[in-house]
Write a protein that holds these residues in place. Sequence first.
Motif, PDB file in Angstrom:
ATOM      1  N   ASP A 199       0.859  -1.190   0.000  1.00 31.16           N
ATOM      2  CA  ASP A 199       0.000   0.000   0.000  1.00 31.16           C
ATOM      3  C   ASP A 199       0.897   1.243   0.000  1.00 31.16           C
ATOM      4  O   ASP A 199       2.110   1.124  -0.254  1.00 31.16           O
ATOM      5  CB  ASP A 199      -0.974  -0.008   1.184  1.00 31.16           C
TER       6      ASP A 199
ATOM      7  N   CYS B 111      -5.526  -6.780   2.153  1.00 30.60           N
ATOM      8  CA  CYS B 111      -5.561  -6.529   3.606  1.00 30.60           C
ATOM      9  C   CYS B 111      -5.394  -5.053   3.937  1.00 30.60           C
ATOM     10  O   CYS B 111      -5.593  -4.648   5.081  1.00 30.60           O
ATOM     11  CB  CYS B 111      -4.492  -7.359   4.320  1.00 30.60           C
ATOM     12  N   SER B 112      -5.024  -4.247   2.936  1.00 31.37           N
ATOM     13  CA  SER B 112      -4.945  -2.792   3.113  1.00 31.37           C
ATOM     14  C   SER B 112      -6.176  -2.087   2.550  1.00 31.37           C
ATOM     15  O   SER B 112      -6.219  -0.853   2.509  1.00 31.37           O
ATOM     16  CB  SER B 112      -3.679  -2.246   2.442  1.00 31.37           C
TER      17      SER B 112
ATOM     18  N   LYS C 114      -9.531  -0.736   3.088  1.00 27.04           N
ATOM     19  CA  LYS C 114     -10.420  -0.323   4.187  1.00 27.04           C
ATOM     20  C   LYS C 114     -11.419   0.690   3.635  1.00 27.04           C
ATOM     21  O   LYS C 114     -11.606   0.778   2.419  1.00 27.04           O
ATOM     22  CB  LYS C 114      -9.606   0.301   5.331  1.00 27.04           C
TER      23      LYS C 114
ATOM     24  N   GLU D 290      -6.192   5.115  -1.472  1.00 25.38           N
ATOM     25  CA  GLU D 290      -5.046   4.236  -1.762  1.00 25.38           C
ATOM     26  C   GLU D 290      -4.941   3.982  -3.267  1.00 25.38           C
ATOM     27  O   GLU D 290      -3.843   3.998  -3.836  1.00 25.38           O
ATOM     28  CB  GLU D 290      -5.188   2.902  -1.018  1.00 25.38           C
TER      29      GLU D 290
END
Length: 255
Positions: A38, A65-66, A68, A74
Amino acid sequence: MIDSHAHIYVEQFKEDVEEVIDRAKEAGLIRIYMPNIDHTSVDAMLALEEKYPEYCLATMGLHPCSVKTDFEKELYIVEDWLSKRSFAAIGEMGTDLYWDKTFLDQQVEAFKIQANWAKQYKKPIIIHCRESIDMTIDLVESLKEENLTGVFHCFNGNVDQAKRIQELGFYIGLGGVSTFKNAGMDKVIPEISLDRIVLETDSPYLAPVPYRGKRNEPAYVAQIAQKVADYYQKPLEEVVAQTITNTNKLFQFDA
């Protein structure tokens, strides 16, 4: 050999990355691909690529997993980097139901956006699919067109899943899990076409036997290659040569 997937820019390598790369070279590695995580990993990854040009190659993407609530921010960063320079691939991207299912819808949306960039830039995608392989294969099938290629990294699935991945024209990344006695990969790997596999460590995670439980590093591709050769009942040299060819094709590397 080539390590097609290693996060050697992370904190676990901060003190000794030079020695890690020296050991990789001594073990016979000719190249290491570094998938992004990320926005927090970009600077360290690119600094390592700059220090070891043509040896450590960066990719650009957003790890599931990054993903959100702020995943669009991102992705703006990923998009900006993709517009500024060339990367070996788009990733690491994908889906992950191991820790948390809260952001699955956002993971799928991020996957589709990054897959479209891969089509636009004609780059392969590096797919993470922990506890979500069938769903992710379905997703790729729904997005598939001629110039969408890539690799399902850290494969620990079954023969049917491997066949579906091969039918998509994607590659299968074999790492430390392939050496675990109870993983059942001794039954699966011989059923995968040798021209569809690439080798990886996923350093610093999932170290192969006999280093299981310790920090993984690219030099350990040698142990993975030997185990894979044993499963195929082929000479190590043949497996190494074919996986180099496969990895070069995957990442469009002009050897």
